[in-house]
Scaffold this active site. Structure first.
Site, PDB file in Angstrom:
ATOM      1  N   ASN A 201       0.807  -1.228   0.000  1.00  0.00           N
ATOM      2  CA  ASN A 201       0.000   0.000   0.000  1.00  0.00           C
ATOM      3  C   ASN A 201       0.836   1.273   0.000  1.00  0.00           C
ATOM      4  OD1 ASN A 201      -2.427   1.783   0.800  1.00  0.00           O
ATOM      5  ND2 ASN A 201      -1.008   2.023   2.527  1.00  0.00           N
TER       6      ASN A 201
ATOM      7  N   SER B  43       3.752   4.995 -12.795  1.00  0.00           N
ATOM      8  CA  SER B  43       4.106   4.026 -11.749  1.00  0.00           C
ATOM      9  C   SER B  43       2.939   3.080 -11.471  1.00  0.00           C
ATOM     10  CB  SER B  43       4.538   4.749 -10.461  1.00  0.00           C
ATOM     11  OG  SER B  43       3.438   5.382  -9.825  1.00  0.00           O
ATOM     12  N   LYS B  44       1.718   3.614 -11.500  1.00  0.00           N
ATOM     13  CA  LYS B  44       0.559   2.775 -11.195  1.00  0.00           C
ATOM     14  C   LYS B  44       0.202   1.865 -12.380  1.00  0.00           C
ATOM     15  CE  LYS B  44      -0.196   4.221  -6.953  1.00  0.00           C
ATOM     16  NZ  LYS B  44       0.036   3.346  -5.789  1.00  0.00           N
TER      17      LYS B  44
ATOM     18  N   SER C  89      -4.360   2.522  -8.567  1.00  0.00           N
ATOM     19  CA  SER C  89      -5.109   3.787  -8.650  1.00  0.00           C
ATOM     20  C   SER C  89      -5.915   3.812  -9.938  1.00  0.00           C
ATOM     21  CB  SER C  89      -4.118   4.952  -8.646  1.00  0.00           C
ATOM     22  OG  SER C  89      -4.744   6.147  -9.031  1.00  0.00           O
TER      23      SER C  89
ATOM     24  N   TYR D 135       3.309   9.541 -11.530  1.00  0.00           N
ATOM     25  CA  TYR D 135       2.406   8.724 -10.706  1.00  0.00           C
ATOM     26  C   TYR D 135       1.583   7.783 -11.590  1.00  0.00           C
ATOM     27  CZ  TYR D 135      -1.147   7.748  -7.089  1.00  0.00           C
ATOM     28  OH  TYR D 135      -1.987   7.142  -6.187  1.00  0.00           O
TER      29      TYR D 135
END
Ligand SMILES: NC(=O)c1ccc[n+]([C@@H]2O[C@H](COP(=O)([O-])OP(=O)(O)OC[C@H]3O[C@@H](n4cnc5c(N)ncnc54)[C@H](OP(=O)(O)O)[C@@H]3O)[C@@H](O)[C@H]2O)c1
Length: 255
Positions: A90, A157-158, A141, A154
């Site tokens: 997480n 990365s997700k 996400s 971001y």
């Protein structure tokens, strides 16, 4: 619901705040044994204090971008409990900016925390998860499922994390280890407040969220926590390699 999680050993990274904290509290209410991690000592203690019902709680402090810290985390988990049943990847961070405004340093930092750390911890945890026919839940996400401007590193990365979820789900399926992700929309946590937007801008952002999420609101941390517990439990025993949006319908919208 999720009675299969009683007495199971659950390792949750980033449990000192936000979604991780809510997840720790929820697993505690189901009678699980916990390993909770974070960097902020007092915040991690607050989480431990809020975990009513947990059979046992091991608190682990450290920055997971340090390889020795990740090694020690797995070592301490096995030393303390002798097994690992569920890994919840997480811990994460966000850097704002697009292709014109995100430095390589910001890119590296984001990929390091949101992907490399997960790769490393998962790699070390997998032998123990194979032994218990365990489960991995990654916290991804909605930004992996759809394109957004101004949050490039971001999003990347997700998106990579989702492919990681699918690939290792295939690799580990013959060993009966399941791997899935939850993909939240906006949930107000320190991740947002740490961006230090001015209060007026933040209020405007919250107002806008009513239109960017089909259900007309942002999510709550415990709504994500319950989905994580579902994917960790035998209630989802025939599900692996999946991305579960917890986003009020944001991923199906075309605004
Ligand atoms: N909030 C949202 O809207 C949203 C939406 C989609 C996905 N997510 C994802 O949900 C996950 C949790 O985020 P959140 O919203 O709950 O944010 P948060 O409240 O800021 O929590 C982030 C957690 O990650 C830990 N962490 C960050 N960097 C770390 C590092 N280098 N080493 C060890 N721990 C580290 C933090 O620890 P300390 O605070 O102790 O330093 C904290 O416990 C993230 O993966 C995030 O990408 C969030």
């Amino acid at each position: 619901m999720a009675t299969s999680l009683k007495d199971k050993v659950i390792l949750i990274t980033g449990a000192s705040s936000g979604i991780g904290k809510a997840t720790a509290k929820h697993f505690a209410s189901l009678g699980s044994k916990l390993v909770i991690t974070g960097r902020n000592e007092s915040a991690l203690q607050d989480t431990a204090g809020a975990c009513k019902g947990a059979v046992d709680i091991l608190q682990f402090l450290g920055d997971l971008t340090e390889e020795s810290v990740v090694e020690e985390l797995v070592h301490k988990t096995i030393e303390h409990y002798g097994q690992l049943d569920v890994l919840v990847n997480n811990a994460g961070m966000v850097e704002m900016g697009g292709i014109e405004t995100t430095s390589l340093e910001q890119y590296d930092k984001t990929m390091n925390v949101n992907l490399r750390v997960i790769y490393h911890l998962t790699m070390l945890a997998v032998p123990h998860l194979i032994a218990t026919k365990g489960v991995i839940v990654n916290v991804s996400s909605v930004t992996s499922l759809r394109a957004f401007s101004g949050i490039l590193a971001y999003c990347l990365s997700k998106a990579a994390l989702d492919q990681f979820t699918r690939c290792i789900a295939l690799e580990l399926a013959p060993k009966q280890v399941r791997v899935n992700s939850v993909n939240p929309g906006v949930v107000i946590t320190n991740m947002h407040t740490s961006l230090k937007e001015d209060p007026k801008q933040f209020a405007e952002f919250l107002e806008q969220c009513k239109t960017t999420h089909a259900l007309g609101r942002v999510g709550e941390t415990d709504e994500v926590a319950k989905a994580i517990a579902f994917l960790a439990s035998s209630d989802s025993s025939f599900t692996t390699g999946a991305q579960l949006p917890i986003d009020g319908g944001r991923h199906v919208m075309c605004p």
